[in-house]
Design a protein around this motif. Structure first.
Motif, PDB file in Angstrom:
ATOM      1  N   GLN A 214     -12.388  16.256   1.268  1.00 43.29           N
ATOM      2  CA  GLN A 214     -11.651  15.084   0.794  1.00 43.29           C
ATOM      3  C   GLN A 214     -12.624  13.981   0.379  1.00 43.29           C
ATOM      4  O   GLN A 214     -13.264  13.335   1.218  1.00 43.29           O
ATOM      5  CB  GLN A 214     -10.647  14.557   1.842  1.00 43.29           C
ATOM      6  CG  GLN A 214      -9.458  15.482   2.068  1.00 43.29           C
ATOM      7  CD  GLN A 214      -8.476  15.513   0.894  1.00 43.29           C
ATOM      8  OE1 GLN A 214      -8.415  14.579   0.094  1.00 43.29           O
ATOM      9  NE2 GLN A 214      -7.720  16.598   0.768  1.00 43.29           N
TER      10      GLN A 214
ATOM     11  N   MET B 294     -12.511  10.892  -0.516  1.00 38.99           N
ATOM     12  CA  MET B 294     -12.464   9.540   0.050  1.00 38.99           C
ATOM     13  C   MET B 294     -12.989   9.521   1.487  1.00 38.99           C
ATOM     14  O   MET B 294     -13.641   8.565   1.918  1.00 38.99           O
ATOM     15  CB  MET B 294     -11.033   8.991   0.011  1.00 38.99           C
ATOM     16  CG  MET B 294     -10.407   8.990  -1.369  1.00 38.99           C
ATOM     17  SD  MET B 294     -11.256   7.907  -2.538  1.00 38.99           S
ATOM     18  CE  MET B 294     -10.529   6.337  -2.089  1.00 38.99           C
TER      19      MET B 294
ATOM     20  N   ARG C 156     -10.203  -0.997  -0.351  1.00 42.10           N
ATOM     21  CA  ARG C 156      -9.642   0.340  -0.084  1.00 42.10           C
ATOM     22  C   ARG C 156      -8.305   0.516  -0.804  1.00 42.10           C
ATOM     23  O   ARG C 156      -8.019   1.589  -1.334  1.00 42.10           O
ATOM     24  CB  ARG C 156      -9.442   0.544   1.424  1.00 42.10           C
ATOM     25  CG  ARG C 156     -10.717   0.820   2.206  1.00 42.10           C
ATOM     26  CD  ARG C 156     -10.379   1.377   3.594  1.00 42.10           C
ATOM     27  NE  ARG C 156     -11.575   1.697   4.371  1.00 42.10           N
ATOM     28  CZ  ARG C 156     -12.056   0.958   5.368  1.00 42.10           C
ATOM     29  NH1 ARG C 156     -11.439  -0.167   5.726  1.00 42.10           N
ATOM     30  NH2 ARG C 156     -13.135   1.322   6.026  1.00 42.10           N
ATOM     31  N   ALA C 157      -7.483  -0.535  -0.807  1.00 38.07           N
ATOM     32  CA  ALA C 157      -6.179  -0.427  -1.468  1.00 38.07           C
ATOM     33  C   ALA C 157      -6.351  -0.163  -2.963  1.00 38.07           C
ATOM     34  O   ALA C 157      -5.641   0.666  -3.545  1.00 38.07           O
ATOM     35  CB  ALA C 157      -5.355  -1.693  -1.234  1.00 38.07           C
TER      36      ALA C 157
ATOM     37  N   GLN D  55      -7.325   3.297  -3.441  1.00 36.49           N
ATOM     38  CA  GLN D  55      -6.206   4.206  -3.146  1.00 36.49           C
ATOM     39  C   GLN D  55      -5.111   4.132  -4.203  1.00 36.49           C
ATOM     40  O   GLN D  55      -4.342   5.085  -4.363  1.00 36.49           O
ATOM     41  CB  GLN D  55      -5.649   3.914  -1.749  1.00 36.49           C
ATOM     42  CG  GLN D  55      -6.612   4.371  -0.653  1.00 36.49           C
ATOM     43  CD  GLN D  55      -6.309   3.813   0.714  1.00 36.49           C
ATOM     44  OE1 GLN D  55      -5.226   3.273   0.947  1.00 36.49           O
ATOM     45  NE2 GLN D  55      -7.247   3.936   1.633  1.00 36.49           N
ATOM     46  N   MET D  56      -5.023   3.012  -4.914  1.00 41.44           N
ATOM     47  CA  MET D  56      -4.085   2.982  -6.043  1.00 41.44           C
ATOM     48  C   MET D  56      -4.410   4.145  -6.987  1.00 41.44           C
ATOM     49  O   MET D  56      -3.517   4.787  -7.539  1.00 41.44           O
ATOM     50  CB  MET D  56      -4.186   1.650  -6.789  1.00 41.44           C
ATOM     51  CG  MET D  56      -3.561   0.487  -6.028  1.00 41.44           C
ATOM     52  SD  MET D  56      -3.845  -1.125  -6.831  1.00 41.44           S
ATOM     53  CE  MET D  56      -2.779  -0.985  -8.285  1.00 41.44           C
TER      54      MET D  56
ATOM     55  N   ALA E  41      -6.581   6.833  -6.059  1.00 43.65           N
ATOM     56  CA  ALA E  41      -6.713   8.094  -5.316  1.00 43.65           C
ATOM     57  C   ALA E  41      -5.388   8.616  -4.779  1.00 43.65           C
ATOM     58  O   ALA E  41      -5.252   9.823  -4.553  1.00 43.65           O
ATOM     59  CB  ALA E  41      -7.704   7.910  -4.164  1.00 43.65           C
ATOM     60  N   CYS E  42      -4.422   7.732  -4.537  1.00 46.22           N
ATOM     61  CA  CYS E  42      -3.131   8.157  -3.980  1.00 46.22           C
ATOM     62  C   CYS E  42      -1.975   8.054  -4.962  1.00 46.22           C
ATOM     63  O   CYS E  42      -0.880   8.516  -4.651  1.00 46.22           O
ATOM     64  CB  CYS E  42      -2.780   7.352  -2.723  1.00 46.22           C
ATOM     65  SG  CYS E  42      -3.951   7.515  -1.383  1.00 46.22           S
ATOM     66  N   GLU E  43      -2.168   7.406  -6.112  1.00 48.24           N
ATOM     67  CA  GLU E  43      -1.025   7.232  -7.022  1.00 48.24           C
ATOM     68  C   GLU E  43      -1.245   7.915  -8.368  1.00 48.24           C
ATOM     69  O   GLU E  43      -0.290   8.410  -8.962  1.00 48.24           O
ATOM     70  CB  GLU E  43      -0.747   5.739  -7.277  1.00 48.24           C
ATOM     71  CG  GLU E  43      -0.677   4.849  -6.044  1.00 48.24           C
ATOM     72  CD  GLU E  43       0.560   5.068  -5.191  1.00 48.24           C
ATOM     73  OE1 GLU E  43       1.476   5.787  -5.609  1.00 48.24           O
ATOM     74  OE2 GLU E  43       0.584   4.523  -4.064  1.00 48.24           O
TER      75      GLU E  43
ATOM     76  N   PRO F 160      -3.523  12.337  -7.781  1.00 47.81           N
ATOM     77  CA  PRO F 160      -2.803  13.495  -7.219  1.00 47.81           C
ATOM     78  C   PRO F 160      -1.740  14.068  -8.147  1.00 47.81           C
ATOM     79  O   PRO F 160      -1.512  15.283  -8.144  1.00 47.81           O
ATOM     80  CB  PRO F 160      -2.163  12.934  -5.940  1.00 47.81           C
ATOM     81  CG  PRO F 160      -3.006  11.767  -5.577  1.00 47.81           C
ATOM     82  CD  PRO F 160      -3.439  11.169  -6.888  1.00 47.81           C
ATOM     83  N   VAL F 161      -1.067  13.216  -8.910  1.00 50.76           N
ATOM     84  CA  VAL F 161      -0.005  13.729  -9.787  1.00 50.76           C
ATOM     85  C   VAL F 161      -0.557  14.250 -11.105  1.00 50.76           C
ATOM     86  O   VAL F 161       0.174  14.852 -11.885  1.00 50.76           O
ATOM     87  CB  VAL F 161       1.094  12.670 -10.064  1.00 50.76           C
ATOM     88  CG1 VAL F 161       1.939  12.454  -8.825  1.00 50.76           C
ATOM     89  CG2 VAL F 161       0.514  11.356 -10.547  1.00 50.76           C
TER      90      VAL F 161
ATOM     91  N   THR G  73       0.116   2.689 -12.783  1.00 48.50           N
ATOM     92  CA  THR G  73      -0.804   2.081 -11.821  1.00 48.50           C
ATOM     93  C   THR G  73      -1.882   1.223 -12.480  1.00 48.50           C
ATOM     94  O   THR G  73      -2.319   0.222 -11.897  1.00 48.50           O
ATOM     95  CB  THR G  73      -1.432   3.168 -10.929  1.00 48.50           C
ATOM     96  OG1 THR G  73      -0.389   3.747 -10.132  1.00 48.50           O
ATOM     97  CG2 THR G  73      -2.478   2.596  -9.990  1.00 48.50           C
TER      98      THR G  73
ATOM     99  N   GLN H  18      -0.928  -0.591   0.251  1.00 50.26           N
ATOM    100  CA  GLN H  18      -1.392   0.793   0.451  1.00 50.26           C
ATOM    101  C   GLN H  18      -1.476   1.105   1.954  1.00 50.26           C
ATOM    102  O   GLN H  18      -2.370   0.625   2.660  1.00 50.26           O
ATOM    103  CB  GLN H  18      -2.748   1.058  -0.236  1.00 50.26           C
ATOM    104  CG  GLN H  18      -2.660   1.070  -1.753  1.00 50.26           C
ATOM    105  CD  GLN H  18      -1.954   2.308  -2.312  1.00 50.26           C
ATOM    106  OE1 GLN H  18      -1.875   3.352  -1.669  1.00 50.26           O
ATOM    107  NE2 GLN H  18      -1.406   2.179  -3.514  1.00 50.26           N
TER     108      GLN H  18
ATOM    109  N   ALA I 107      -4.882   1.923   3.622  1.00 54.58           N
ATOM    110  CA  ALA I 107      -5.801   0.780   3.682  1.00 54.58           C
ATOM    111  C   ALA I 107      -5.357  -0.197   4.759  1.00 54.58           C
ATOM    112  O   ALA I 107      -6.188  -0.784   5.472  1.00 54.58           O
ATOM    113  CB  ALA I 107      -5.870   0.085   2.327  1.00 54.58           C
TER     114      ALA I 107
ATOM    115  N   GLN J 159      -5.811  12.507   4.776  1.00 53.67           N
ATOM    116  CA  GLN J 159      -5.773  12.463   3.308  1.00 53.67           C
ATOM    117  C   GLN J 159      -5.234  13.753   2.701  1.00 53.67           C
ATOM    118  O   GLN J 159      -4.734  13.732   1.567  1.00 53.67           O
ATOM    119  CB  GLN J 159      -7.168  12.132   2.762  1.00 53.67           C
ATOM    120  CG  GLN J 159      -7.544  10.675   3.042  1.00 53.67           C
ATOM    121  CD  GLN J 159      -9.012  10.376   2.848  1.00 53.67           C
ATOM    122  OE1 GLN J 159      -9.742  11.170   2.273  1.00 53.67           O
ATOM    123  NE2 GLN J 159      -9.447   9.226   3.325  1.00 53.67           N
TER     124      GLN J 159
ATOM    125  N   CYS K  72      -3.045  12.284   0.132  1.00 50.87           N
ATOM    126  CA  CYS K  72      -3.533  12.441  -1.246  1.00 50.87           C
ATOM    127  C   CYS K  72      -3.079  13.746  -1.902  1.00 50.87           C
ATOM    128  O   CYS K  72      -3.308  13.922  -3.094  1.00 50.87           O
ATOM    129  CB  CYS K  72      -5.053  12.372  -1.297  1.00 50.87           C
ATOM    130  SG  CYS K  72      -5.754  10.821  -0.748  1.00 50.87           S
TER     131      CYS K  72
ATOM    132  N   VAL L 237       2.790  13.603  -4.827  1.00 51.94           N
ATOM    133  CA  VAL L 237       3.534  14.427  -5.787  1.00 51.94           C
ATOM    134  C   VAL L 237       4.997  14.581  -5.389  1.00 51.94           C
ATOM    135  O   VAL L 237       5.803  15.098  -6.164  1.00 51.94           O
ATOM    136  CB  VAL L 237       2.895  15.834  -5.976  1.00 51.94           C
ATOM    137  CG1 VAL L 237       1.595  15.710  -6.751  1.00 51.94           C
ATOM    138  CG2 VAL L 237       2.669  16.536  -4.663  1.00 51.94           C
TER     139      VAL L 237
END
Lengths: 216, 216
Positions: free
Chosen positions: A68, A70, A97-98, A101-102, A104-106, A109-110, A141, B68, B71, B101, B105, B110
């Motif tokens: 991973q 991150m 981090r936020a 993650q915007m 890395a997490c939003e 992944p999609v 995002t 997030q 975070a 994660q 993540c 998704v």
């Protein structure tokens, strides 16, 4: 002396993140390529190291395998404090981090390869529909990300200050990924300026997909 | 004395993560609900706080808004050290973050509401196709997660040790989310046991979707 092994794919944007972080921390790693489009990350030998079958992984000198991107970057920041990849102060660290993650997490992944493949095989999406999907999640995002960056009290060269960190790492890897689907960057002048500031640095240039041994 | 404000939606699994973390750290917060299915998170007043229009956010006493979930949880762990939400040692911390994660993540992004809605509106997916998609991404990551947990040298009650932490928080929120799509948990006995161990604790019970003021 032995070195850690970086399991990577030149075009993987999560691998790109980790390559930047390793360069920023001055860590030399042996590069081992796994060709995602040929499914090499699903080979038994690699699954034994990383049961998720994803890149990147970082195989430490003692055989410990970290996964991973991150989590590995936080590990590097904890074990090699200089230069720091997160700003000073708990609130600013949370904000950095936020922002990371915007992406890395939003977004990522999609929009990664296996998800786009599912859209084609599971829903019959054609190339245009897949490109629309990709660009939709970037815009969803990048618009608030651009607003947040434009609203910063200090208009620093990088996301948080005068040295690049975790948020910049994620931003650069995503901007590079965007080019595969011709994302129009005109609405994002601050993101673009930060990306350019990063790409002036040799540590970022050396981490770029085109600079990797497995680049096509 | 003023308290932080938790912007939440009872069914949001990222809000659920943050509710557990707040409870573990003993932080009392004022609960403010935003009904995602009614689009309340897109109201101007909320967008002014969080331009992403997502829950959760944590509005601190001085008006600073953190976003997030991952975070914010790291912020809580930095500012309120006890009980720690990450294990001791950089490698174990990296492993705990990586496990968290894997869910944060790989599965959740998704499978969240706006992505499932796109599948319906953009690709004409029916309820069965959406459920298949959801279950596919759970299985893709829960299989290696179960392997990693089963292969731990110490078979501790929680993911990393005898107290719950970041990985357990993400695990519990995902297992709850799985119920909405009838995910068969039989292949995941270790994940299930850890989930049960968590749900015996009042701090987890009080954070559950059904225990929130906006639960339907």
């Amino acid at each position: 002396m032995s070195k850690p092994i970086l399991h990577s794919y030149f075009r993987s944007s999560t691998s790109y993140r980790l390559r930047i972080a390793l360069n920023l921390k001055g860590v030399e790693a042996t590069y081992k390529a796994h060709h995602l489009r040929h499914g090499e990350q699903r080979a038994d030998a690699y699954l034994a190291l990383n049961p998720q079958g994803l890149v990147p992984s970082l195989e430490l000198e003692d055989g410990t395998v970290l996964t991973q991107s991150m989590a590995i970057i936080e590990y590097l920041d904890e074990t090699i404090p200089e230069p720091p990849l997160l700003p000073q102060g708990a609130v600013r660290r949370a904000q950095a981090r936020a922002m990371a993650q915007m992406i890395a997490c939003e977004i990522h992944p999609v929009n990664n390869l296996r998800v786009l493949t599912y859209l084609k095989t599971g829903f019959g999406a054609d190339d245009a529909a897949v490109a629309n999907w990709f660009r939709h999640w970037v815009a969803t995002t990048f618009e608030p990300l651009e607003s947040l960056l434009a609203a910063r009290q200090e208009k620093t060269r990088f996301c948080f200050g005068d040295t690049p960190g975790l948020a910049d790492i994620c931003l650069v890897a995503q901007v590079a990924n965007n080019r595969r689907f011709d994302v129009d960057m005109t609405p994002y002048p601050v993101i673009s300026a930060i990306n350019e500031a990063c790409m002036e640095l040799e540590v970022f240039q050396k981490a770029a997909p085109a600079a990797q041994p497995d680049a096509e």
